[in-house]
Design a protein around this motif. Structure first.
Motif, PDB file in Angstrom:
ATOM      1  N   HIS A 240      15.041   4.656   4.509  1.00 51.53           N
ATOM      2  CA  HIS A 240      14.261   4.813   3.281  1.00 51.53           C
ATOM      3  C   HIS A 240      12.770   4.679   3.574  1.00 51.53           C
ATOM      4  O   HIS A 240      11.948   5.411   2.991  1.00 51.53           O
ATOM      5  N   LEU A 241      12.400   3.779   4.468  1.00 50.28           N
ATOM      6  CA  LEU A 241      10.991   3.632   4.835  1.00 50.28           C
ATOM      7  C   LEU A 241      10.464   4.898   5.495  1.00 50.28           C
ATOM      8  O   LEU A 241       9.306   5.290   5.293  1.00 50.28           O
ATOM      9  N   GLU A 242      11.310   5.554   6.284  1.00 50.00           N
ATOM     10  CA  GLU A 242      10.919   6.821   6.909  1.00 50.00           C
ATOM     11  C   GLU A 242      10.667   7.883   5.835  1.00 50.00           C
ATOM     12  O   GLU A 242       9.692   8.640   5.898  1.00 50.00           O
ATOM     13  N   PHE A 243      11.557   7.926   4.847  1.00 50.78           N
ATOM     14  CA  PHE A 243      11.368   8.854   3.732  1.00 50.78           C
ATOM     15  C   PHE A 243      10.057   8.574   3.000  1.00 50.78           C
ATOM     16  O   PHE A 243       9.286   9.493   2.684  1.00 50.78           O
ATOM     17  N   LEU A 244       9.788   7.280   2.732  1.00 44.43           N
ATOM     18  CA  LEU A 244       8.574   6.924   2.003  1.00 44.43           C
ATOM     19  C   LEU A 244       7.315   7.257   2.798  1.00 44.43           C
ATOM     20  O   LEU A 244       6.305   7.678   2.214  1.00 44.43           O
ATOM     21  N   GLU A 245       7.377   7.095   4.104  1.00 45.24           N
ATOM     22  CA  GLU A 245       6.213   7.416   4.929  1.00 45.24           C
ATOM     23  C   GLU A 245       5.829   8.884   4.766  1.00 45.24           C
ATOM     24  O   GLU A 245       4.652   9.225   4.597  1.00 45.24           O
ATOM     25  N   ILE A 253      -0.821   8.965  -1.310  1.00 45.96           N
ATOM     26  CA  ILE A 253      -0.747   7.620  -1.902  1.00 45.96           C
ATOM     27  C   ILE A 253      -1.248   6.588  -0.893  1.00 45.96           C
ATOM     28  O   ILE A 253      -0.885   6.636   0.289  1.00 45.96           O
ATOM     29  N   THR A 254      -2.058   5.658  -1.358  1.00 45.99           N
ATOM     30  CA  THR A 254      -2.626   4.653  -0.454  1.00 45.99           C
ATOM     31  C   THR A 254      -2.341   3.216  -0.882  1.00 45.99           C
ATOM     32  O   THR A 254      -2.721   2.286  -0.172  1.00 45.99           O
ATOM     33  N   THR A 260       4.693 -11.377  -5.913  1.00 48.64           N
ATOM     34  CA  THR A 260       4.326 -12.446  -4.975  1.00 48.64           C
ATOM     35  C   THR A 260       5.520 -13.022  -4.234  1.00 48.64           C
ATOM     36  O   THR A 260       5.363 -13.658  -3.196  1.00 48.64           O
ATOM     37  N   TYR A 261       6.743 -12.855  -4.767  1.00 51.82           N
ATOM     38  CA  TYR A 261       7.888 -13.606  -4.247  1.00 51.82           C
ATOM     39  C   TYR A 261       8.794 -12.820  -3.305  1.00 51.82           C
ATOM     40  O   TYR A 261       9.794 -13.351  -2.833  1.00 51.82           O
ATOM     41  N   TYR A 262       8.514 -11.542  -3.017  1.00 53.96           N
ATOM     42  CA  TYR A 262       9.282 -10.798  -2.014  1.00 53.96           C
ATOM     43  C   TYR A 262       8.535 -10.813  -0.695  1.00 53.96           C
ATOM     44  O   TYR A 262       7.300 -10.860  -0.659  1.00 53.96           O
ATOM     45  N   THR A 263       9.270 -10.725   0.418  1.00 50.73           N
ATOM     46  CA  THR A 263       8.623 -10.639   1.712  1.00 50.73           C
ATOM     47  C   THR A 263       7.822  -9.349   1.811  1.00 50.73           C
ATOM     48  O   THR A 263       8.262  -8.292   1.340  1.00 50.73           O
ATOM     49  N   LYS A 264       6.650  -9.432   2.437  1.00 57.06           N
ATOM     50  CA  LYS A 264       5.766  -8.275   2.511  1.00 57.06           C
ATOM     51  C   LYS A 264       5.955  -7.464   3.788  1.00 57.06           C
ATOM     52  O   LYS A 264       5.222  -6.492   4.010  1.00 57.06           O
ATOM     53  N   ALA A 265       6.934  -7.831   4.610  1.00 58.02           N
ATOM     54  CA  ALA A 265       7.066  -7.193   5.924  1.00 58.02           C
ATOM     55  C   ALA A 265       7.187  -5.670   5.818  1.00 58.02           C
ATOM     56  O   ALA A 265       6.471  -4.928   6.505  1.00 58.02           O
ATOM     57  N   ALA A 266       8.098  -5.184   4.973  1.00 56.50           N
ATOM     58  CA  ALA A 266       8.312  -3.738   4.856  1.00 56.50           C
ATOM     59  C   ALA A 266       7.076  -3.054   4.276  1.00 56.50           C
ATOM     60  O   ALA A 266       6.676  -1.973   4.718  1.00 56.50           O
ATOM     61  N   ALA A 267       6.461  -3.683   3.284  1.00 57.23           N
ATOM     62  CA  ALA A 267       5.270  -3.098   2.665  1.00 57.23           C
ATOM     63  C   ALA A 267       4.112  -3.043   3.656  1.00 57.23           C
ATOM     64  O   ALA A 267       3.388  -2.038   3.733  1.00 57.23           O
ATOM     65  N   ASP A 268       3.933  -4.119   4.428  1.00 57.48           N
ATOM     66  CA  ASP A 268       2.864  -4.141   5.425  1.00 57.48           C
ATOM     67  C   ASP A 268       3.101  -3.078   6.498  1.00 57.48           C
ATOM     68  O   ASP A 268       2.154  -2.414   6.952  1.00 57.48           O
ATOM     69  N   ALA A 269       4.366  -2.914   6.899  1.00 57.38           N
ATOM     70  CA  ALA A 269       4.684  -1.912   7.921  1.00 57.38           C
ATOM     71  C   ALA A 269       4.358  -0.510   7.415  1.00 57.38           C
ATOM     72  O   ALA A 269       3.753   0.304   8.142  1.00 57.38           O
ATOM     73  N   LEU A 270       4.747  -0.214   6.182  1.00 54.93           N
ATOM     74  CA  LEU A 270       4.470   1.097   5.608  1.00 54.93           C
ATOM     75  C   LEU A 270       2.975   1.309   5.433  1.00 54.93           C
ATOM     76  O   LEU A 270       2.440   2.391   5.747  1.00 54.93           O
ATOM     77  N   ALA A 271       2.282   0.292   4.952  1.00 56.52           N
ATOM     78  CA  ALA A 271       0.833   0.400   4.769  1.00 56.52           C
ATOM     79  C   ALA A 271       0.137   0.667   6.096  1.00 56.52           C
ATOM     80  O   ALA A 271      -0.821   1.454   6.166  1.00 56.52           O
ATOM     81  N   ARG A 273       1.336   2.256   8.648  1.00 51.96           N
ATOM     82  CA  ARG A 273       1.612   3.631   9.091  1.00 51.96           C
ATOM     83  C   ARG A 273       0.777   4.664   8.341  1.00 51.96           C
ATOM     84  O   ARG A 273       0.461   5.725   8.874  1.00 51.96           O
ATOM     85  N   ILE A 274       0.449   4.374   7.091  1.00 53.02           N
ATOM     86  CA  ILE A 274      -0.260   5.362   6.276  1.00 53.02           C
ATOM     87  C   ILE A 274      -1.741   5.022   6.102  1.00 53.02           C
ATOM     88  O   ILE A 274      -2.486   5.791   5.476  1.00 53.02           O
ATOM     89  N   GLY A 275      -2.168   3.894   6.663  1.00 45.55           N
ATOM     90  CA  GLY A 275      -3.549   3.478   6.484  1.00 45.55           C
ATOM     91  C   GLY A 275      -3.844   3.053   5.055  1.00 45.55           C
ATOM     92  O   GLY A 275      -4.966   3.213   4.565  1.00 45.55           O
ATOM     93  N   GLY A 276      -2.820   2.511   4.385  1.00 49.40           N
ATOM     94  CA  GLY A 276      -2.975   2.092   2.994  1.00 49.40           C
ATOM     95  C   GLY A 276      -3.136   0.597   2.849  1.00 49.40           C
ATOM     96  O   GLY A 276      -3.379  -0.119   3.826  1.00 49.40           O
ATOM     97  N   LYS A 277      -2.989   0.116   1.627  1.00 54.33           N
ATOM     98  CA  LYS A 277      -3.167  -1.312   1.354  1.00 54.33           C
ATOM     99  C   LYS A 277      -2.009  -1.818   0.491  1.00 54.33           C
ATOM    100  O   LYS A 277      -1.405  -1.066  -0.278  1.00 54.33           O
ATOM    101  N   VAL A 278      -1.715  -3.100   0.664  1.00 48.90           N
ATOM    102  CA  VAL A 278      -0.684  -3.759  -0.138  1.00 48.90           C
ATOM    103  C   VAL A 278      -1.385  -4.545  -1.239  1.00 48.90           C
ATOM    104  O   VAL A 278      -2.294  -5.333  -0.968  1.00 48.90           O
ATOM    105  N   VAL A 279      -0.957  -4.328  -2.482  1.00 52.50           N
ATOM    106  CA  VAL A 279      -1.571  -4.969  -3.645  1.00 52.50           C
ATOM    107  C   VAL A 279      -0.572  -5.947  -4.253  1.00 52.50           C
ATOM    108  O   VAL A 279       0.568  -5.580  -4.537  1.00 52.50           O
TER     109      VAL A 279
END
Length: 310
Positions: A240-245, A253-254, A260-271, A273-279
């Motif tokens: 799914h992360l590959e699809f989202l990338e 999309i950036t 606040t309560y979920y782990t940010k690992a997947a979001a940070d990894a995707l960000a 790869r795309i040069g985006g930011k996690v909010v």
């Protein structure tokens, strides 16, 4: 000496009469309504209307996902002593009904006179149609329950709270009405302010971890079409992360939105790869410093989205 005693007795009598007068006054020592709210956000809304006429306690800590909170013995005691129980309704708080049963106060059960269901009158998003199964993920049968994320819905919630407070404590009805009017007036002004601050967000798209952002997106006019969860409640998979990338690169999309309560690992990894930011977006009052009340909560969330989508 007799005159002195006579004067002393008169003074004592006057003081004693005054004490009885104060004690006999209905408002002098009127106990505040005891209210328990299932979340910190709803506790703050009750306080906005109830002021010093209510004693309010919240059950679920804002540090945890409200879906999975586990009530403590102190929560049971608080509910057992409460006059009103203010809650999300719907099916987001699976622990709420067992908590009420443990407290053993039928008036606070669903449908009871002391149960304040804040979902009443709220237009819900994503109400499922057709047959449902666990293969579809963690679906909510009544619709998306995260309605607190649209501040417009607070107008309905505050009116629900006002009606219940007046019903439970008619002697202070005018006090509650004035507080509600003041809150709604300030809310109207803040809604204009928040929409103006995020005017540039309209039509822009973000990726969200969970569907808890939908009402907030609806309020500000930005879009959410895809989520880090492949299905509600299902953690991100490599596929799914590959699809989202590929998806975010195609759409430009950036921003990736996280609670606040979920782990940010997947979001940070995707960000990465795309040069985006996690909010980070709060779901309840008090999750981070400065969000302890309703207005601080939305000030923070609107500011985060505004900066992310510039």
């Amino acid at each position: 000496m007799p005159d002195f005693k006579k004067g002393l007795n008169a003074l004592f009598g006057t003081l004693l009469a005054g004490m009885f007068f104060v004690a006999g006054s209905p408002a002098a020592f009127a106990a505040p309504l005891k209210v328990v709210a299932s979340s910190t956000m709803y506790a703050d809304l009750v306080k906005k209307v109830g002021g010093d006429k209510v004693e309010i306690k919240a059950v679920a800590s804002p540090k945890f996902n409200v879906h999975f909170y586990q009530p403590k013995p102190s929560d049971v005691r608080n509910v057992a002593n409460a006059d009103l129980y203010v809650n999300w309704g719907l099916d987001i708080e699976a622990w709420s009904d067992p908590l009420l049963e443990a407290a053993g106060k039928p008036a606070l059960f669903r449908g009871g006179p002391g149960n304040v269901d804040l979902s009443q009158g709220i237009p819900l998003l994503k109400i499922p149609e057709g047959s449902l199964s666990r293969s579809m993920g963690d679906l909510h049968v009544f619709g998306n329950p995260h309605y607190q994320m649209n501040p417009e819905n607070a107008k309905t919630m505050v009116k629900t709270i006002l009606a219940k407070l007046k019903e439970a404590d008619p002697a202070n009805a005018s006090f509650y009405e004035e507080n509600a009017r003041a809150f709604l007036s300030r809310l109207d002004a803040k809604i204009q302010e928040w929409r103006k601050l995020c005017a540039h967000c309209t039509g822009k798209e973000v990726i969200s971890y969970h569907e808890d952002i939908d009402y907030f997106a609806d309020f500000l006019g930005f879009k959410v079409e895809q989520y880090l969860e492949p299905k509600p409640g299902i953690p991100p998979t490599p596929k799914h992360l590959e699809f989202l990338e590929n998806y975010v690169k195609e759409k430009g999309i950036t921003a990736i939105v996280m609670p606040t309560y979920y782990t940010k690992a997947a979001a940070d990894a995707l960000a990465g790869r795309i040069g985006g930011k996690v909010v980070t977006i709060c779901q309840n009052a008090g999750e981070i410093p400065g969000t302890e009340d309703f207005f601080g909560f939305f000030d923070s969330n609107v500011r985060q989205i505004s900066e992310a989508l510039k």
